[in-house]
Design a protein around this motif. Structure first.
Motif, PDB file in Angstrom:
ATOM      1  N   ALA A 144       0.820  -1.218   0.000  1.00 60.68           N
ATOM      2  CA  ALA A 144       0.000   0.000   0.000  1.00 60.68           C
ATOM      3  C   ALA A 144       0.852   1.266   0.000  1.00 60.68           C
ATOM      4  O   ALA A 144       0.611   2.199   0.763  1.00 60.68           O
ATOM      5  N   ALA A 145       1.852   1.297  -0.875  1.00 62.87           N
ATOM      6  CA  ALA A 145       2.664   2.511  -1.021  1.00 62.87           C
ATOM      7  C   ALA A 145       2.648   2.931  -2.481  1.00 62.87           C
ATOM      8  O   ALA A 145       2.410   2.122  -3.377  1.00 62.87           O
ATOM      9  N   ASP A 146       2.918   4.205  -2.719  1.00 58.13           N
ATOM     10  CA  ASP A 146       3.075   4.687  -4.093  1.00 58.13           C
ATOM     11  C   ASP A 146       4.099   5.808  -4.103  1.00 58.13           C
ATOM     12  O   ASP A 146       4.608   6.223  -3.057  1.00 58.13           O
ATOM     13  N   ALA A 147       4.426   6.275  -5.298  1.00 53.32           N
ATOM     14  CA  ALA A 147       5.529   7.215  -5.462  1.00 53.32           C
ATOM     15  C   ALA A 147       5.197   8.645  -5.049  1.00 53.32           C
ATOM     16  O   ALA A 147       6.052   9.523  -5.141  1.00 53.32           O
ATOM     17  N   SER A 148       3.982   8.894  -4.574  1.00 51.82           N
ATOM     18  CA  SER A 148       3.701  10.217  -4.003  1.00 51.82           C
ATOM     19  C   SER A 148       4.239  10.315  -2.584  1.00 51.82           C
ATOM     20  O   SER A 148       4.245  11.398  -1.991  1.00 51.82           O
ATOM     21  N   ALA A 149       4.708   9.195  -2.028  1.00 48.61           N
ATOM     22  CA  ALA A 149       5.244   9.182  -0.669  1.00 48.61           C
ATOM     23  C   ALA A 149       6.705   9.612  -0.666  1.00 48.61           C
ATOM     24  O   ALA A 149       7.440   9.399  -1.639  1.00 48.61           O
ATOM     25  N   ASN A 150       7.130  10.188   0.451  1.00 50.97           N
ATOM     26  CA  ASN A 150       8.549  10.386   0.718  1.00 50.97           C
ATOM     27  C   ASN A 150       9.106   9.017   1.117  1.00 50.97           C
ATOM     28  O   ASN A 150       8.683   8.448   2.124  1.00 50.97           O
ATOM     29  N   PRO A 151      10.043   8.434   0.342  1.00 47.93           N
ATOM     30  CA  PRO A 151      10.482   7.067   0.644  1.00 47.93           C
ATOM     31  C   PRO A 151      11.137   6.915   2.010  1.00 47.93           C
ATOM     32  O   PRO A 151      11.061   5.843   2.620  1.00 47.93           O
ATOM     33  N   TYR A 152      11.767   7.963   2.503  1.00 45.46           N
ATOM     34  CA  TYR A 152      12.415   7.878   3.814  1.00 45.46           C
ATOM     35  C   TYR A 152      11.367   7.812   4.927  1.00 45.46           C
ATOM     36  O   TYR A 152      11.488   7.016   5.871  1.00 45.46           O
ATOM     37  N   LEU A 153      10.316   8.608   4.802  1.00 47.15           N
ATOM     38  CA  LEU A 153       9.233   8.545   5.787  1.00 47.15           C
ATOM     39  C   LEU A 153       8.483   7.221   5.684  1.00 47.15           C
ATOM     40  O   LEU A 153       8.121   6.624   6.703  1.00 47.15           O
ATOM     41  N   ALA A 154       8.257   6.751   4.457  1.00 51.61           N
ATOM     42  CA  ALA A 154       7.511   5.510   4.274  1.00 51.61           C
ATOM     43  C   ALA A 154       8.258   4.324   4.887  1.00 51.61           C
ATOM     44  O   ALA A 154       7.685   3.541   5.665  1.00 51.61           O
ATOM     45  N   LEU A 155       9.541   4.181   4.552  1.00 50.59           N
ATOM     46  CA  LEU A 155      10.313   3.061   5.091  1.00 50.59           C
ATOM     47  C   LEU A 155      10.480   3.184   6.598  1.00 50.59           C
ATOM     48  O   LEU A 155      10.368   2.194   7.338  1.00 50.59           O
ATOM     49  N   GLY A 156      10.754   4.395   7.070  1.00 45.89           N
ATOM     50  CA  GLY A 156      10.916   4.589   8.508  1.00 45.89           C
ATOM     51  C   GLY A 156       9.653   4.249   9.274  1.00 45.89           C
ATOM     52  O   GLY A 156       9.710   3.630  10.346  1.00 45.89           O
ATOM     53  N   ALA A 157       8.502   4.626   8.734  1.00 43.71           N
ATOM     54  CA  ALA A 157       7.230   4.358   9.411  1.00 43.71           C
ATOM     55  C   ALA A 157       6.929   2.867   9.449  1.00 43.71           C
ATOM     56  O   ALA A 157       6.430   2.348  10.459  1.00 43.71           O
ATOM     57  N   ILE A 158       7.232   2.146   8.371  1.00 47.75           N
ATOM     58  CA  ILE A 158       7.016   0.705   8.357  1.00 47.75           C
ATOM     59  C   ILE A 158       7.876   0.022   9.413  1.00 47.75           C
ATOM     60  O   ILE A 158       7.423  -0.858  10.156  1.00 47.75           O
ATOM     61  N   VAL A 159       9.129   0.438   9.512  1.00 48.14           N
ATOM     62  CA  VAL A 159      10.020  -0.129  10.533  1.00 48.14           C
ATOM     63  C   VAL A 159       9.504   0.188  11.934  1.00 48.14           C
ATOM     64  O   VAL A 159       9.473  -0.684  12.818  1.00 48.14           O
ATOM     65  N   LYS A 160       9.099   1.420  12.157  1.00 42.15           N
ATOM     66  CA  LYS A 160       8.588   1.820  13.475  1.00 42.15           C
ATOM     67  C   LYS A 160       7.345   1.017  13.843  1.00 42.15           C
ATOM     68  O   LYS A 160       7.194   0.571  14.984  1.00 42.15           O
ATOM     69  N   ALA A 161       6.447   0.852  12.894  1.00 38.74           N
ATOM     70  CA  ALA A 161       5.222   0.099  13.157  1.00 38.74           C
ATOM     71  C   ALA A 161       5.545  -1.350  13.492  1.00 38.74           C
ATOM     72  O   ALA A 161       4.997  -1.928  14.455  1.00 38.74           O
ATOM     73  N   GLY A 162       6.427  -1.950  12.702  1.00 43.23           N
ATOM     74  CA  GLY A 162       6.799  -3.330  12.964  1.00 43.23           C
ATOM     75  C   GLY A 162       7.491  -3.506  14.300  1.00 43.23           C
ATOM     76  O   GLY A 162       7.211  -4.466  15.046  1.00 43.23           O
ATOM     77  N   MET A 163       8.380  -2.598  14.641  1.00 40.18           N
ATOM     78  CA  MET A 163       9.089  -2.698  15.918  1.00 40.18           C
ATOM     79  C   MET A 163       8.153  -2.514  17.101  1.00 40.18           C
ATOM     80  O   MET A 163       8.360  -3.105  18.169  1.00 40.18           O
ATOM     81  N   HIS A 164       7.111  -1.708  16.921  1.00 40.42           N
ATOM     82  CA  HIS A 164       6.116  -1.586  17.995  1.00 40.42           C
ATOM     83  C   HIS A 164       5.437  -2.928  18.227  1.00 40.42           C
ATOM     84  O   HIS A 164       5.168  -3.317  19.381  1.00 40.42           O
ATOM     85  N   GLY A 165       5.161  -3.658  17.155  1.00 39.41           N
ATOM     86  CA  GLY A 165       4.575  -4.978  17.305  1.00 39.41           C
ATOM     87  C   GLY A 165       5.492  -5.939  18.037  1.00 39.41           C
ATOM     88  O   GLY A 165       5.047  -6.754  18.858  1.00 39.41           O
ATOM     89  N   VAL A 166       6.805  -5.851  17.754  1.00 37.34           N
ATOM     90  CA  VAL A 166       7.784  -6.711  18.422  1.00 37.34           C
ATOM     91  C   VAL A 166       7.886  -6.356  19.904  1.00 37.34           C
ATOM     92  O   VAL A 166       7.837  -7.223  20.786  1.00 37.34           O
TER      93      VAL A 166
END
Length: 313
Positions: free
Chosen positions: A205-227
């Motif tokens: 659920a990503a597309d090129a209108s996103a800032n890739p640094y924010l997108a990747l960082g947010a995915i990592v943050k979300a996953g780490m919260h689950g861990v």
């Protein structure tokens, strides 16, 4: 992305995935691949995709921020290669409401401090380890807020719908292209790597209108919260989520995606954990930019909005 033909070209688009489509795009494919290799982006291949004039260029995995760097390099190189061929490349999330849009599918794996993969466990459902299940659960928990960072244009939600080659529901699937998170197939032939090094997750659920640094960082943050919260692994869906009745949808934990940018921004505002991933200054600036997008496009019809985003992105 879509490689829009020059004004002199009037022939209809080639068949999806066809060799003809690649041949008719020459010399763009050769020029783009050579330039991407020279720029260090490590492109794997270029091929025609499903929508008219649509192409895909996957790049090899990179660690951490380097993956976002490659995203920036790829878009700039592709645009310049297209310009030199007398064409226009657009990464806009949607060019035509009657066809598939352009997504950025983020494939990622996790490794331990020793460099060894940690997502693989052959004894668990989907062969996804307990840690991997918790990581996936964190992404699904924060999915509505994540959309505000990974698919943040006013037209992004038009692509994020069932049967649009994107993501139709918030859930984890095994080789299931309708789910927000997917476990792609593991290959066992042709000299493929061992399964532990192949198994990974795909965020769709990503597309090129996103800032890739924010997108990747947010995915990592979300996953780490689950861990860190030791969330239970989500069930793995083996069918089209749009076919489930309410009872089945509840059993598989299937949720819906925000239906608009406004709804995604509201989800981010209401998610205290996700909002905390951004500093107050960054959050306010990001919100201001996205609300400016909404104001600018408020008086445009769908066709005009799609046209303008195709030009900008």
């Amino acid at each position: 992305f879509q490689l829009l033909p020059g004004s002199a070209e009037v022939s209809p688009p080639s068949l999806p995935f066809s060799l003809e489509a690649s041949r008719r795009a020459e010399p763009f494919p050769r020029l783009a691949m050579a330039a991407l290799r020279a720029a260090g982006a490590q492109p794997e291949r270029v091929f025609a995709e499903y929508a008219p004039h649509q192409f895909e260029i996957p790049v090899s995995p990179a660690e951490g921020v380097a993956a976002a760097d490659r995203s920036v390099v790829l878009t700039e190189v592709v645009r310049e290669a297209a310009r030199r061929c007398g064409r226009h490349a657009t990464f806009a999330p949607l060019l035509d409401g009657d066809h598939a849009g352009n997504g950025v599918h983020i494939h990622f794996s996790l490794v331990g401090l020793d460099g060894e993969p940690v997502l693989y466990d052959p004894g668990r459902p989907g062969r996804l380890s307990e840690l991997g299940g918790r990581f996936a659960a964190g992404i699904l928990l924060h999915a509505p807020a994540l959309i505000a960072l990974t698919a943040p244009s006013p037209i992004s939600s038009l692509r994020l719908a069932p049967h649009h080659w994107s993501a139709g529901a918030v859930c984890l699937g095994l080789q299931n292209r309708e789910t927000l998170l997917r476990l792609p197939p593991v290959i066992s032939f042709g000299g493929a790597e061992e399964p532990a090094r192949q198994l990974h997750l795909e965020y769709r659920a990503a597309d090129a209108s996103a800032n890739p640094y924010l997108a990747l960082g947010a995915i990592v943050k979300a996953g780490m919260h689950g861990v860190e919260a030791k969330l239970p692994a989500p069930p793995i869906l083996d069918r089209d989520p749009s076919t489930l009745d309410p009872v089945e949808a509840s059993r598989f934990g299937v949720g819906s995606l925000p239906s608009s940018l406004e709804e995604a921004l509201q989800a981010l505002a209401e998610d205290d954990v996700a909002r905390g991933w951004l500093s107050p200054l960054l959050y306010d600036a990001y919100l201001a930019v996205r609300r400016a997008d909404l104001r600018a496009s408020a008086d445009w019809d769908i066709a005009e909005t799609l046209r303008r985003y195709a030009h900008v992105y």
